[in-house]
Enzyme design. Structure first.
Site, PDB file in Angstrom:
ATOM      1  N   GLY A  98       0.825  -1.200   0.000  1.00 43.46           N
ATOM      2  CA  GLY A  98       0.000   0.000   0.000  1.00 43.46           C
ATOM      3  C   GLY A  98       0.857   1.245   0.000  1.00 43.46           C
ATOM      4  O   GLY A  98       1.988   1.230   0.491  1.00 43.46           O
ATOM      5  N   GLY A 125       0.418   5.635   0.462  1.00 45.80           N
ATOM      6  CA  GLY A 125      -0.482   6.761   0.717  1.00 45.80           C
ATOM      7  C   GLY A 125       0.305   8.018   0.974  1.00 45.80           C
ATOM      8  O   GLY A 125       1.534   8.034   0.840  1.00 45.80           O
ATOM      9  N   ASP A 172      -9.285  10.538   8.151  1.00 45.03           N
ATOM     10  CA  ASP A 172      -9.166  10.105   6.742  1.00 45.03           C
ATOM     11  C   ASP A 172      -9.878   8.767   6.534  1.00 45.03           C
ATOM     12  O   ASP A 172      -9.320   7.843   5.957  1.00 45.03           O
ATOM     13  CB  ASP A 172      -7.686  10.002   6.344  1.00 45.03           C
ATOM     14  CG  ASP A 172      -7.515   9.921   4.826  1.00 45.03           C
ATOM     15  OD1 ASP A 172      -8.449  10.333   4.095  1.00 45.03           O
ATOM     16  OD2 ASP A 172      -6.467   9.430   4.373  1.00 45.03           O
ATOM     17  N   MET A 207       0.862   9.440   3.737  1.00 47.96           N
ATOM     18  CA  MET A 207       1.657   9.367   4.964  1.00 47.96           C
ATOM     19  C   MET A 207       2.909   8.525   4.812  1.00 47.96           C
ATOM     20  O   MET A 207       3.888   8.716   5.528  1.00 47.96           O
ATOM     21  CB  MET A 207       0.808   8.745   6.082  1.00 47.96           C
ATOM     22  CG  MET A 207      -0.330   9.627   6.525  1.00 47.96           C
ATOM     23  SD  MET A 207       0.181  10.731   7.808  1.00 47.96           S
ATOM     24  CE  MET A 207       0.443   9.593   9.142  1.00 47.96           C
ATOM     25  N   VAL A 227       3.500   1.134   2.822  1.00 49.04           N
ATOM     26  CA  VAL A 227       3.363  -0.064   3.652  1.00 49.04           C
ATOM     27  C   VAL A 227       3.938  -1.256   2.875  1.00 49.04           C
ATOM     28  O   VAL A 227       3.613  -1.468   1.708  1.00 49.04           O
ATOM     29  CB  VAL A 227       1.884  -0.343   4.017  1.00 49.04           C
ATOM     30  CG1 VAL A 227       1.778  -1.560   4.931  1.00 49.04           C
ATOM     31  CG2 VAL A 227       1.257   0.867   4.690  1.00 49.04           C
TER      32      VAL A 227
END
Lengths: 274, 118
Positions: free
Chosen positions: A29, A31, A135, A33, A36
């Protein structure tokens, strides 16, 4: 502070062990931030997820997560820093589908609503600990292989969010912003063909003005539970025919049993005289 | 109301109503008070059993079937004491038992109140 050579060697060995403990395998993943990875924990010999945070973000997310112990919140195993200084944390690797993938499959409305309840529960729990998600969106909800629901990506700054799920007053980072996002999630989960009562709940939760929404997640959950129990919801004023249909649907077994009794009793009186 | 209370109230009310239907039979109309009292007592026993069952088992279908069987057995006992009217007593008795079993399973349920923390 003075540290002996022996103590320094010991500290170095801990850091070295830590760096080698996780072997990154693949990206699962990405994003705003951070990224992952699926990784192997070489110490405990198990697969974990490692989230490497992008430079502007600190370890706040892991600290927030570590203090939120709930079955619907992914548990943090470990935290640390990469040699380049970027913070990371290790957490449970969730095997399953994201909510946006789940939504593409046909599922009964009752199952979708019970899933929505499972999404709301950890959010309500976090709010009780003064933590706001900020979020909530389908890609941040995982449905595990045992049917468990986990809410991911906690602790983002108030200014970050996702279009379509971000409340107009997102920058304030209040509980009302999460209620708004949950309303949008409910809409995404049940689709446009949902019953009027459910659409009204979603519309009330995602109203433009925070004061027009449910005051908290518990109130939203309460309306969903009312719908599932065949009771009237606070978000929708039903007409007489809708009330009648709801009562018939709610008491259909009882109505069937009473009708069976009356028919049988009438038949006995008619045919046997008793 | 808890499950036992619901069972007792539903059993008594439905038992009494079931007994009152004997008014439609002219040959037993004179003894209607005794029939209503006996039917109410049968309903109370049925409700007590269904309520106790509902405290152990949480299933609408199982509750309905249990109430039906208990109602059938109690009605068979009453018909056996009279030695006649088996069909006329056992059929309504079993359906009344099923309704009481259903009531004990369904009506104490309050999900919304639980979700609201009430």
């Amino acid at each position: 502070m003075y540290l002996s050579n022996r103590k320094l060697d010991h500290l170095r060995s801990i850091i070295d062990e830590d760096e080698e403990r996780y072997r990154l395998l693949e990206i699962v993943g990405r994003g705003g931030m951070g990224t992952v990875y699926a990784a192997e924990d070489t110490l405990l010999r198990r697969r974990v997820a490692i989230k490497i945070l992008n430079p502007p973000f600190a370890e706040s997310e892991s600290r927030i997560l570590a203090n939120l112990e709930h079955p619907g919140i992914v548990p943090v195993y470990d935290t640390g820093r990469l040699p380049d200084g970027r913070p990371f944390y290790a957490m449970k690797l969730i095997q399953g589908a994201r909510l946006d993938q789940y939504c593409t499959q046909p599922h009964p409305l009752g199952e979708r609503l019970r899933l929505f309840e499972k999404i709301c529960e950890p959010v309500a729990f976090a709010h009780s600990r003064d933590v706001v998600h900020r979020d909530l969106k389908p890609s941040n909800i995982m449905i595990g292989s045992f049917g468990e629901v986990l809410v991911l990506d906690w602790g983002i700054p108030a200014v970050v969010g996702t279009d379509g799920f971000m409340a107009p007053e997102q920058d304030r980072g209040t509980v009302a912003a999460d209620v708004y996002a949950l309303g949008r999630l409910l809409m995404a989960l049940v689709g446009v063909d949902a019953p009027k009562s459910i659409s009204a709940i979603a519309a009330k939760a995602s109203a433009a003005g925070p004061e027009m929404r449910y005051h908290d997640v518990a109130a939203l959950l309460s309306d969903i539970a009312r719908y599932l129990d065949g009771e009237p919801v606070t978000a929708y004023r039903e007409g007489p025919s809708e009330w009648l249909l709801r009562q018939i649907g709610r008491h259909k077994i009882l109505i069937g049993l009473v009708a069976a009794y009356l028919i049988m009793r009438a038949a006995l009186i008619f045919f046997t005289g008793r | 109301m808890n499950k036992l209370t619901i069972g007792l109230v539903a059993g008594a009310v439905l038992g009494a109503l079931d007994g009152m239907t004997s008014w439609f039979t002219p040959e037993v109309r004179d003894g209607i008070m005794g029939i209503v009292m006996g039917s109410t007592f049968k309903g109370l026993l049925n409700g007590l059993a269904a309520g106790a069952f509902a405290r152990k088992v949480n299933s609408t279908l199982a509750g309905v079937l249990f109430g039906l069987v208990v109602g059938l057995l109690l009605a068979w006992g009453i018909a056996a004491m009279q030695g006649k009217y088996y069909l006329q007593i056992m059929l309504p008795g079993s359906i009344v038992g099923a309704i009481v079993g259903f009531a004990t399973q369904r009506y104490p349920e309050r999900r919304a109140a639980m979700a609201a923390g009430k």
